[in-house]
Design an enzyme around this catalytic site. Structure first.
Site, mmCIF file in Angstrom:
data_model
loop_
_atom_site.group_PDB
_atom_site.id
_atom_site.type_symbol
_atom_site.label_atom_id
_atom_site.label_comp_id
_atom_site.label_asym_id
_atom_site.label_seq_id
_atom_site.Cartn_x
_atom_site.Cartn_y
_atom_site.Cartn_z
ATOM 1 N N LYS A 26 0.838 -1.144 -0.006
ATOM 2 C CA LYS A 26 -0.004 -0.027 0.092
ATOM 3 C C LYS A 26 0.867 1.247 -0.012
ATOM 4 C CE LYS A 26 -3.511 -2.324 2.732
ATOM 5 N NZ LYS A 26 -4.403 -2.679 1.715
ATOM 6 N N LYS A 77 14.369 -6.251 5.543
ATOM 7 C CA LYS A 77 14.498 -5.168 6.537
ATOM 8 C C LYS A 77 15.891 -5.432 7.621
ATOM 9 C CE LYS A 77 9.736 -3.588 7.309
ATOM 10 N NZ LYS A 77 8.667 -3.338 8.153
ATOM 11 N N ASP A 114 9.218 1.679 11.961
ATOM 12 C CA ASP A 114 7.861 1.063 12.288
ATOM 13 C C ASP A 114 7.314 1.297 13.540
ATOM 14 O OD1 ASP A 114 8.188 -0.193 9.723
ATOM 15 O OD2 ASP A 114 8.785 -2.047 10.438
ATOM 16 N N GLY A 140 9.249 -10.655 16.978
ATOM 17 C CA GLY A 140 10.143 -10.786 15.644
ATOM 18 C C GLY A 140 10.436 -9.207 15.461
#
Lengths: 283, 283
Positions: A26, A77, A114, A140
């Site tokens: 998105k 990442k 994040d 995680g």
């Protein structure tokens, strides 16, 4: 929401998001809407980069002189760290980056927004973090980022649960080392002590997934949050809603993270006051 | 001309133009307009690739699984050949490529549409090539592409002029080898034998440039063309116009080349007849 992007010309600055898969992302729509709102002559495009191709793809992207920044998503990442010259503070804490930008001297700096995006998303919904007691399942990358950001935002306590005990212990150890006043506990359940209960596992993305944690021990005024974006309302959130809990959707993280990354990329509205000094001020 | 592009989403297919400089390039606006007209979920972005960075940039672009094609411009049109697996017929003749696409088997095929774009541009303006006698100055990449395409389109004769005699001889030799019925001559001036006189040198791009060739020997009905796109009306074209000649602008090449390259990229309207066989025909 606008339905179109400004025209792309030869002098449009380029940004990209790398991931695999990428078709579901998105971020292109989200970032391009932000760029348009800022009036920036810039565009962000999706790039599908298989994990094995990351080194050659990154070398190539760095060779593009009009590409100023990259959003990094799954599965890159952690692997992206090898390709960064400078690690931002959140990258150092979490061990992962979700964006990188080219500095004026040509070096590439990575950052991880994040967690900050999740906290900014809570704040945008008038949910404060200070002194809150948090239950978090999933240690995680996403869970780590959120835990560090919540700790930095002043929560009082966090209980960590992960199906992999070593990941859980490691995050607990990190949080205790960086935030000595934070009360960190491990294992157990979401219960009456918690103000906010968060799912940072993938459990809920696939049809038929069980709930990632039981919510029947929570107080009625506890908030239940899920980092999953699709479906927007996971089984966890639907169950919480049906029990009268306030819920917090995954998309708030993405939307607020995108705003933070856009600023990191150097795209932001010029303060009006910058060009109009107050009377009597030196220009 | 539309003022905006369709929204970019995660599943938008990616195309790029590589060059250095790139800020002046008109191709992004041109191609994105064509993509929008075709209803394609695709976007073309400008990439500034310094000459020394071409190998690493191309390796990186090939590693992007959702990138389907690349437009190649100055200074990469010859150097790109090393990075192609298959050379189209025009590439083999001209020794340069202006676009490349990823085939289903992963190989990259290059093609050169600069000359075909010039010929298509003439035809779009109702200027026919068959049996015409052409004067062409400039035997570099652009001139070579145009000369080969004109020869293929059936001109009767071409006179070549270049300040570098070896380039001029080499192009004359090539044309004679490939098109034995074409009358090829070298040196001299544009004169009453010529129906079409073309500038394929950069002379006219910079303010104060002299005319690339004298036009006072041309017949009044001869057409004068310039490949230069900026300024749109070069001193050559202004002088020709003032003497009553019909002129042909550089942008016709670009516009028609872009349509050809878009088709090469596999983006084109599905023929309506393809799904509606005539009565009595086998499907």
């Amino acid at each position: 929401m606008t339905s179109s992007n400004p025209p792309i010309s030869g002098d449009t600055r380029l940004f990209a998001i790398i991931g695999d898969p990428i078709a579901q992302a998105k971020s292109p729509a989200l970032f391009n809407r932000l760029f348009a709102e800022l009036g920036a002559n810039a565009v962000l495009v999706p790039l599908q980069v298989p994990a094995a191709q990351l080194p050659v793809a990154i070398a190539g992207l760095k060779a593009l002189a009009n590409l100023d920044g990259i959003v990094v998503t799954v599965p890159h990442k952690v692997a992206i760290l090898e390709h960064l010259d400078l690690l931002g503070v959140h990258v150092q804490a979490v061990g992962a980056a979700n964006c990188m930008r080219r500095l004026a001297d040509g070096r590439w700096q990575g950052e991880m927004y994040d967690g900050a995006g999740f906290v900014a998303g809570l704040q945008a919904q008038d949910i404060q973090c200070v002194d809150q007691r948090v239950f978090l399942t999933g240690c995680g990358g996403a869970g780590k980022a959120v835990a560090h950001a919540l700790a930095g935002a002043g929560i009082a306590a966090i209980r960590l649960v992960d199906s992999d005990p070593s990941r859980q212990h490691e995050l607990a150890r990190q949080l205790r080392a960086i935030h000595p006043r934070l009360q960190v506990s491990e294992g157990g359940h979401a219960d009456t002590e918690h103000d906010l209960a968060i799912n940072a596992t993938p459990c809920g993305m696939a049809a038929g997934d069980p709930l990632p944690f039981a919510i029947d021990g929570l107080r009625p005024d506890a908030i239940v949050a899920d980092l999953i974006m699709k479906p927007e309302r996971t089984p966890l959130l639907l169950a919480a809603e049906s029990r009268g809990h306030r819920i917090h959707l995954g998309r708030h993280l993405l939307e607020n993270q995108a705003a933070l990354v856009t600023r990191f990329f150097g795209l932001q509205e010029t303060p009006v006051t910058a060009s109009t000094p107050h009377p009597g001020e030196n220009p």
